[in-house]
Write a protein that holds these residues in place. Structure first.
Motif, PDB file in Angstrom:
ATOM      1  N   LYS A  61     -18.215  29.020  40.617  1.00 23.43           N
ATOM      2  CA  LYS A  61     -18.068  28.216  39.893  1.00 23.43           C
ATOM      3  C   LYS A  61     -17.489  26.446  39.884  1.00 23.43           C
ATOM      4  N   LEU A  62     -18.455  26.302  39.199  1.00 24.61           N
ATOM      5  CA  LEU A  62     -17.802  24.614  39.030  1.00 24.61           C
ATOM      6  C   LEU A  62     -16.655  24.222  38.998  1.00 24.61           C
ATOM      7  N   THR A  63     -16.063  23.826  39.364  1.00 26.15           N
ATOM      8  CA  THR A  63     -14.698  22.045  38.749  1.00 26.15           C
ATOM      9  C   THR A  63     -15.007  21.836  38.241  1.00 26.15           C
ATOM     10  N   GLY A  64     -14.228  21.611  37.009  1.00 24.55           N
ATOM     11  CA  GLY A  64     -13.326  20.120  36.061  1.00 24.55           C
ATOM     12  C   GLY A  64     -14.117  19.563  36.465  1.00 24.55           C
ATOM     13  N   ARG A  65     -13.617  18.887  37.370  1.00 22.11           N
ATOM     14  CA  ARG A  65     -13.478  17.388  38.160  1.00 22.11           C
ATOM     15  C   ARG A  65     -15.106  16.991  37.967  1.00 22.11           C
ATOM     16  N   THR A  66     -15.773  18.342  39.072  1.00 25.61           N
ATOM     17  CA  THR A  66     -17.205  17.724  38.938  1.00 25.61           C
ATOM     18  C   THR A  66     -17.976  18.489  37.736  1.00 25.61           C
ATOM     19  N   MET A  67     -17.525  18.880  36.857  1.00 28.02           N
ATOM     20  CA  MET A  67     -18.541  18.726  35.923  1.00 28.02           C
ATOM     21  C   MET A  67     -18.304  17.443  34.289  1.00 28.02           C
ATOM     22  N   LYS A 112     -18.091  31.650  31.673  1.00 23.66           N
ATOM     23  CA  LYS A 112     -17.524  30.663  32.008  1.00 23.66           C
ATOM     24  C   LYS A 112     -17.042  29.296  31.006  1.00 23.66           C
ATOM     25  N   LEU A 113     -16.598  28.425  31.533  1.00 21.82           N
ATOM     26  CA  LEU A 113     -15.933  27.610  30.556  1.00 21.82           C
ATOM     27  C   LEU A 113     -17.500  25.992  30.238  1.00 21.82           C
ATOM     28  N   THR A 114     -17.333  26.005  29.284  1.00 21.07           N
ATOM     29  CA  THR A 114     -18.660  24.366  29.803  1.00 21.07           C
ATOM     30  C   THR A 114     -17.642  23.195  30.227  1.00 21.07           C
ATOM     31  N   GLY A 115     -18.796  22.324  30.496  1.00 22.08           N
ATOM     32  CA  GLY A 115     -18.477  21.562  30.880  1.00 22.08           C
ATOM     33  C   GLY A 115     -16.812  20.444  29.751  1.00 22.08           C
ATOM     34  N   ARG A 116     -17.606  20.129  28.611  1.00 25.75           N
ATOM     35  CA  ARG A 116     -17.236  19.875  27.865  1.00 25.75           C
ATOM     36  C   ARG A 116     -15.321  20.382  27.614  1.00 25.75           C
ATOM     37  N   THR A 117     -15.586  21.827  27.745  1.00 29.95           N
ATOM     38  CA  THR A 117     -14.078  22.057  27.053  1.00 29.95           C
ATOM     39  C   THR A 117     -13.214  21.572  28.428  1.00 29.95           C
ATOM     40  N   MET A 118     -13.291  21.901  29.861  1.00 34.10           N
ATOM     41  CA  MET A 118     -12.872  21.756  31.290  1.00 34.10           C
ATOM     42  C   MET A 118     -12.396  19.610  30.951  1.00 34.10           C
TER      43      MET A 118
END
Lengths: 263, 263, 263, 263, 263, 263
Positions: B83-89, C83-89
């Motif tokens: 999965k992508l990290t929050g930073r990447t997203m 998985k979490l969306t980018g918005r949530t992260m």
């Protein structure tokens, strides 16, 4: 004449190996084979995976990836898909297995060497270029560990490189296929071999074709020639960084036999 | 003197933009800002995501990644983690949003432009270098679509670049932080701005510090200066490929201040 | 007149903060801002993440989620998607970073405070309402730790709240956008600020528009006014639980401007 | 004498192939090779994967798994881990690729044959037993399609089987390694070959050893002998179900050359 | 006396059902049973899952979740873990199956009703409170569809509610266990029953104990009494919204037999 | 007459239990109930899950899976999907919970018994056949631990088996439903019971139908009869391995009705 302009069936593409390509890794190269370009790095980690703990031995492992536009069509990132494809798993297992064959893991001590192969541009032969480049990055990282007295002896047993060979639709054996040749080939073989001509790995397959023992032998003959030239290229690349490294490694010259001697 | 040897707090690092860095993508650059190096590519796909279908408009989206050894410590691949990290997203959402601000998606038609930013080497400012490089790769890809008559008009509204600014532990405002400065900064700001000085995105934050409105204004002043220079660098890079692109692009910008001219 | 009936562009929606909303958490509130409703809880865990172990410091982290029917259209649960969306992260990183700015993590000791923000009903401004509510829940949990002698001093450095501001299609700056206003806005800004008016976080962006420095300043002016009122609401809410907490909290703020007083 | 009691280095383990082992699948066998037991099934699906749609061709694909206690130590289920291991991916890609080599996918029409290989008990050579059993299950399913007039001709081009060979620590070449031999081997090779002796796939590797061209040839010689016997076993197994299938398939007897003739 | 102060073993906890708890959903309630609080919503979607397409029938499905601090100890979010626990899957399958028993899916037409049960605070019996609340939210949403002429007839066949019962360590049968009772119980049973006393679902189990047929009968007797009272509470809650809904639904009064009559 | 040829509604299908079906596991059986076939194995692990550490007690847990072609239509592997279905989770939780009811985990010591149930062929009743087979495999593994002096006493409290019962469209109660009966049934019940007739688990449900208390009683009566016969079959199977196990096991059951007697 071949699809990318080469004149001979047993002709290798132009190979270049640029050492210390990146600033941070302990060893790194940019290897190009024709239009194929791979960044290979070697990272030293001072611990081993759980299954090797307290055995006094090290580990060498590899990861492989492609940039999305390394290819003509954009590929979806494996990180976005959330999993590795079977192809990637197969390739990174191959790279790691091949490198472990030529490293004396007891001399390495309880350390892991992570080898990363990232394909920047793909035009056939990315897995074999990865192995050839990875060996060079690995040798650089290990040489520096000797230089820094983290290792007593250079733990590489023998040099190693890899190349592809194949058989085209007319039955012609070809060395070092470019993408266009690879896509049209009946049989595809990847060969990993040491400087002394011993086989490390042979993987030959025909998706919709079969091949004879005689053809198999010709594929191996072609591969053997190519690998000798690739090992010369590796030696040449490593020689260029000799100013900054200790004497023992200067033996790794094109005409000296002993890449890995530390006498 | 600054940690990487620069003499002035408002001094940008050396920027280079190498166009057509890769063979396959419709647009590609290697952008370097000091020791930070990012490959940016633009890919044209002849369809839009489901939520935009049949609306006569296009889409621009971005993905961002780092090689494992782009940094001093090796990072685990997001593909390996699954999965992508929050930073990447967060970063890829920022890049996509910024680029969409300057593209007229109706002129683009029902197409998606995929922008990929892959950090080869990181030394601070990778997200802003990605935006600056991504805009150039995007402009190249769109210019070629005009050249090939796939587009009637160049759908870029205005040029855009990005830079970081920050405040160090002594309260000094700094432009374009290298990694060592960034790690020690109290406040970090990323600024995306157009050639005419309009703001596209401002993200300022202090992990363990706060800042005043006056400091915020100085950060924006520094950013504005840096962005003007970055846009000059983009124009210079795009000019180099003018031989191969049509006349219309030589005076592409909306107000004659000339998108690509640096003559 | 505004879309939800407010009369002034710089008018905040009605805010209520119900403390001790849930039975189990160490701190909890239900915050409402107009039709937006968020449950915020603070949980104390007697350990820190691996990267902080044995440093004598604590950690504050946040998670954010929405019920599927918090919105007009049902959203697929992130747990169902896996998985979490980018918005949530992006939102939960913002909340955690903001809270950490006003907590002295050395005074907190080797503990983690988990802040959970669950949006029950959404009508714009859920991330800013989450921060404003989360600060209150966090302060409640920390106050109780002082009361129970688990902490010697209240580790909050200063009060903090958050609000949104934006610019509509006619160029009008608006404070605290409801969903309908937010969906139509050209520019959207989230501002996190302390009681003393220092900036903690500024995130301004225009998906398909740009904005000037002058507009940016007006957005910040509006935000500053709104945040003062939100901090009053927080103080009012915390005052209500004063019967059950020790005296020291009644004058908690660093400079006697009195964290919780609204007398 | 060998570790499992066999007397000769080029001796195959006892092979049995029980046809129609399961009630539901179109073709199914239980294949045993010594203590290794694999259930192989073939399922006919009346559609093809997206990349083959509307091309008038079919597809053959394989999946491979082991029961958790197929081995001496219990393995965690891949379903519980949430992902396939690289080993599994590699094996199922190999099985599918090998089978496709001997199926005329145009004669198959727009159908997919799913081949499932589930290892019930493992004692070395599970991937090669899977291929040998899978071919038999596949042939059964295809024969029934001819019988039921769903196919005009039997789309198998030639028979195929697989076996392992290896080199032990004393340099002795061995055919069809049991687990104990495999774990101690220096070199391991998997060979897939047709009834006429043509190679389909060769995968030879040494994890911590290398091998010569001469050794490679001996490994292939051993493999060729083994595969001839395995193809006899397949013919014998298929002959047993002749009462229930049409005349054309009866040609597939041990003494008749032509498994796949339907003239 | 019981652990939460109730006097009788067959005494239900106080139940409240607040209708139209949220603004957006077609039907929503906040149900409380003692300290257990669940938000239940019903969402109408104008399509069915693939397996039901073009069959003229609808579908009812449920999802269940808990806020992290619904419980005394914080639970990790399933969205953060990336997968649902077995407990969650089991509960949401139970809720959906129970509701489908009392909905005539042909009268519903090709629509899906999504029922979401989100536990805000947990004190035992969350799955049975979810079913009781979910039925009410579902009935509200369906009544509104009749009111809006989207449905010709109210597709609910009969009313339904659920309750738990158990046997404590002294062999005492108890109705509607609170958390403390549940944690100490030898046997736990969940019972779903209709207004006319017919069983929909019975799940009884003892983790470390067993039970007799006689005990099972007493558990069902207790459950039957509790469910009659819960159905009264549902009727009372739905009656409160009668002003806004058409005449036909007013028959759903405590004294009228026919919740679902539309003659 | 029943759909699979049985003459009586309360007639069990033919049951066979083949012990020591696999070579590696500590206990293993192949259980068949009519056309349903399940491989059940028991694995002993010398540690417990984290939540049980240092409590002097053991754990019993179960996993369940089906081969893709155990059924008439091929099922996608859960390993390929990357997650377990709700059905699988529900079943494996049921199996584990049932087995734990009859094992004295303190006598087991700090060990985990992993029970794996893999359905080779499915024709209804796979979860109940799994429980009946799993108990036998578990008893075998535990008996061997006593024999090998790893356990002082046999930690099984009482024997246990499971069976299904249901009500068909004409209201007829049926024991041990085959797939065709199960698919057409209005009500389906799974019953787990001990040798002494005590209930361990009852799960009754009607997807689109309801049932009365009287019907529930008849289902339990049928179940009770079936379970007595299944326990006889288990005893018979275990007797066959008596030559190899110590005397103590020949009279293992609590009340002399003799766990393993088939006299």
């Amino acid at each position: 004449m071949r699809k990318d302009g080469r004149l001979e069936p047993n002709e290798l593409r132009t190979v270049t190996i640029e050492t210390d390509y990146l600033k941070h890794p302990e060893g790194s190269v940019l290897i190009t084979a024709g239009e194929t370009k791979v960044i290979c790095t070697a990272t030293v980690e001072e611990k081993v995976p759980p299954f090797l703990r307290n055995q006094g031995r090290g580990w060498v492992t590899a990861e492989y990836s492609m940039l999305p536009r390394a290819t003509a069509q954009r590929n979806i990132r494996e990180a976005a898909k959330g999993k590795l494809t079977g192809r990637t798993m197969e390739i990174q297992r191959l790279i790691g297995r091949a490198l472990r064959t030529v490293v004396d893991t007891e001399k390495l001590g309880e350390r892991t060497i992570w080898v990363d192969c990232d394909v920047i541009q793909a035009d056939g032969g990315t897995r074999t270029a990865s192995i050839t480049g990875a060996f060079t990055a690995l040798a650089m990282a290990l040489a520096r560990m000797v230089e820094q007295n983290k290792l007593n002896t250079f733990p590489v047993v023998e040099e190693l490189a890899a190349v592809s060979a194949g058989i085209d639709g007319e039955g012609q054996t070809l060395l070092d296929l470019c993408y266009e040749e690879d896509a049209a080939a009946d049989v595809d073989m990847n060969i990993v071999m040491t400087a002394s001509g011993r086989l490390v790995e042979v993987q030959g397959s025909g998706e919709e074709a079969t091949f004879t023992r005689a053809q198999m032998n010709e594929l191996l003959d072609f591969g053997e020639q190519g690998i000798q030239q690739l090992i010369e290229a590796q030696r040449h690349a490593l020689t260029e960084i000799h100013q900054d490294i200790p004497d023992w490694m200067k033996g790794v010259s094109p005409d000296a036999s002993s890449f890995n001697c530390d006498e």
